[in-house]
Design an enzyme around this catalytic site. Sequence first.
Site, mmCIF file in Angstrom:
data_model
loop_
_atom_site.group_PDB
_atom_site.id
_atom_site.type_symbol
_atom_site.label_atom_id
_atom_site.label_comp_id
_atom_site.label_asym_id
_atom_site.label_seq_id
_atom_site.Cartn_x
_atom_site.Cartn_y
_atom_site.Cartn_z
ATOM 1 N N GLU A 280 31.328 6.857 101.591
ATOM 2 C CA GLU A 280 30.248 7.251 100.674
ATOM 3 C C GLU A 280 30.718 8.271 99.659
ATOM 4 O O GLU A 280 30.163 8.371 98.571
ATOM 5 C CB GLU A 280 29.055 7.826 101.460
ATOM 6 C CG GLU A 280 28.108 6.766 101.942
ATOM 7 C CD GLU A 280 26.764 7.312 102.414
ATOM 8 O OE1 GLU A 280 26.552 8.537 102.415
ATOM 9 O OE2 GLU A 280 25.925 6.498 102.819
ATOM 10 N N HIS A 301 45.329 -4.267 121.438
ATOM 11 C CA HIS A 301 45.171 -5.609 121.994
ATOM 12 C C HIS A 301 44.181 -6.418 121.180
ATOM 13 O O HIS A 301 43.625 -7.403 121.664
ATOM 14 C CB HIS A 301 44.729 -5.499 123.463
ATOM 15 C CG HIS A 301 45.648 -4.634 124.265
ATOM 16 N ND1 HIS A 301 46.774 -5.117 124.874
ATOM 17 C CD2 HIS A 301 45.634 -3.296 124.490
ATOM 18 C CE1 HIS A 301 47.407 -4.107 125.471
ATOM 19 N NE2 HIS A 301 46.739 -3.002 125.248
ATOM 20 N N LYS A 415 18.191 1.663 99.058
ATOM 21 C CA LYS A 415 16.946 2.271 99.566
ATOM 22 C C LYS A 415 15.773 1.869 98.679
ATOM 23 O O LYS A 415 14.689 1.574 99.165
ATOM 24 C CB LYS A 415 17.063 3.803 99.574
ATOM 25 C CG LYS A 415 17.878 4.400 100.713
ATOM 26 C CD LYS A 415 17.788 5.936 100.680
ATOM 27 C CE LYS A 415 18.634 6.582 101.769
ATOM 28 N NZ LYS A 415 18.580 8.053 101.782
HETATM 29 O O1 PA5 Z 1 25.487 11.190 103.406
HETATM 30 C C1 PA5 Z 1 24.407 10.916 102.946
HETATM 31 O O2 PA5 Z 1 23.865 11.621 102.071
HETATM 32 C C2 PA5 Z 1 23.619 9.721 103.455
HETATM 33 O O3 PA5 Z 1 24.348 8.936 104.307
HETATM 34 C C3 PA5 Z 1 22.384 10.214 104.187
HETATM 35 O O4 PA5 Z 1 22.791 11.028 105.259
HETATM 36 C C4 PA5 Z 1 21.524 9.072 104.699
HETATM 37 O O5 PA5 Z 1 21.249 8.162 103.672
HETATM 38 C C5 PA5 Z 1 20.221 9.618 105.240
HETATM 39 O O6 PA5 Z 1 19.576 10.387 104.268
HETATM 40 P P1 PA5 Z 1 18.492 11.464 104.650
HETATM 41 O O7 PA5 Z 1 19.151 12.551 105.428
HETATM 42 O O8 PA5 Z 1 17.957 11.939 103.350
HETATM 43 O O9 PA5 Z 1 17.471 10.743 105.460
#
Ligand code: PA5
Length: 446
Positions: A280, A301, A415
């Site tokens: 990400e 394996h 989202k």
């Molecule tokens: O790293 C990030 O920002 C995302 O992976 C969020 O953790 C994830 O989308 C969840 O978001 P939130 O904490 O707003 O529910």
Amino acid sequence: MIELNFSNMMTEVLEEKGISERQIEAMRDRISRAHCELTGKNWPELAFQDLISQDTSAVAEIAEWIRENSDDFLVLGIGGSALGPRAILEALSPFHNLRKRPRVFIYDNADPVTMNSILSVTDIEKVAVNVITKSGSTAETMASFMIIWDALSKSMGENGKDRIVATTDPQKGNLRKIAGDRGLKTFSIPPGVGGRYSVLSPVGLLLAEVIGVKSKDLLRGAADIHPKCSDPEVWKNPAYLFGTLLYLMDREEKRNINVMIPYSDSLKFFAEWFCQLWSESLGKLGAGTTPYPSLGTVDQHSQLQLWMEGPEDKSVMFLRVEDHGADVKVPEIFKDMDGIAYLGGHSLAELINSEQEATELALSRNKRPNMTVHIPCVDPYHLGQLFHFLEMATAFTGFLYGVNPFNQPGVEESKSFTYGMMGRKGFEERREEVERARARKACYRL
Ligand code: PA5
């Protein structure tokens, strides 16, 4: 202190397939710029570095209340809000639910079977719930929160809310509003700290304290490695070398898959945490490399053949635990069978670590790049170091690529389609777009 051994990424071992000191030297300007970004004041998101000196007394206090008043501890969250807590749980309290109370359930996926299972094996009146969402709007988390809120209210009325701790933005979002209106116990995720950089905030620390881990020890580990991971001199900084080497392997050798393989079951979910952080943070504007989580010796394996002789597109990152904290001897039996008798008298720790070394050597002989993070033992102190080391390395690598390592526009887009499909106000156009896509998808079906 954890240590990075990167010899098997270099020309000394890999010859023309390795990275030379000269190539790293040629990166000096770019490294300096990335260093300035990482240690400067331009990015509020660098607040993750301040977590190492936070006061954890309130977290410890609520955790104690949870331990004393609950049979079960249920974490609701997804992405950064779940992977960090799960990495801590699996690393520091293996087989937790069979050995300790409160049991811990981490509900991230919106899977109805899992939710039903959790509800069917817990007594809702004895569950403490930690709902974690920075934005306060993630559909999976808010849906599960609404289900649990309803179950608690039906069973306990007004008192149900006392069993909930909300971890969210200090000011914004639906969860913060509900928490304020209904008087929930809360923890704040500092405004600059994004989900995947939040494991050392109350997001991970509350769970740590609930399972009996001193959050101070996690933070002490992170604080102790911080000076090394922010040293401007690349040759002294393991986080910068880690990033620079993977960057060079990608850009100059076209090796854009990064396997993380811990040789310890306890770090299996740590590798998953890292993969989210890396994906990400770096995967944008056409940049980034693909991390994938693996497990030694199991994947020797399963995957190793591909890494040894398949496409030359990977770098392998071993996590090697020096002291496993426990050991089991293989008994000296079946002495007349040469094929297995040699195992007798050795131990499982010896075996797993020999397998790691053997795989490292085999890859290196085949000129397949790999590096090893040596971890003295899996305890809170060293886990804190690992988290911080890789957060620093990832943010630094993002700056090397010239991308923003803290946003996730691609995730946000998915989202918003979900919001459209589920009928959220303001997302009607997204819904129409989904319907058009469904029509196109209907063309080719057997
Ligand atoms: O790293 C990030 O920002 C995302 O992976 C969020 O953790 C994830 O989308 C969840 O978001 P939130 O904490 O707003 O529910």
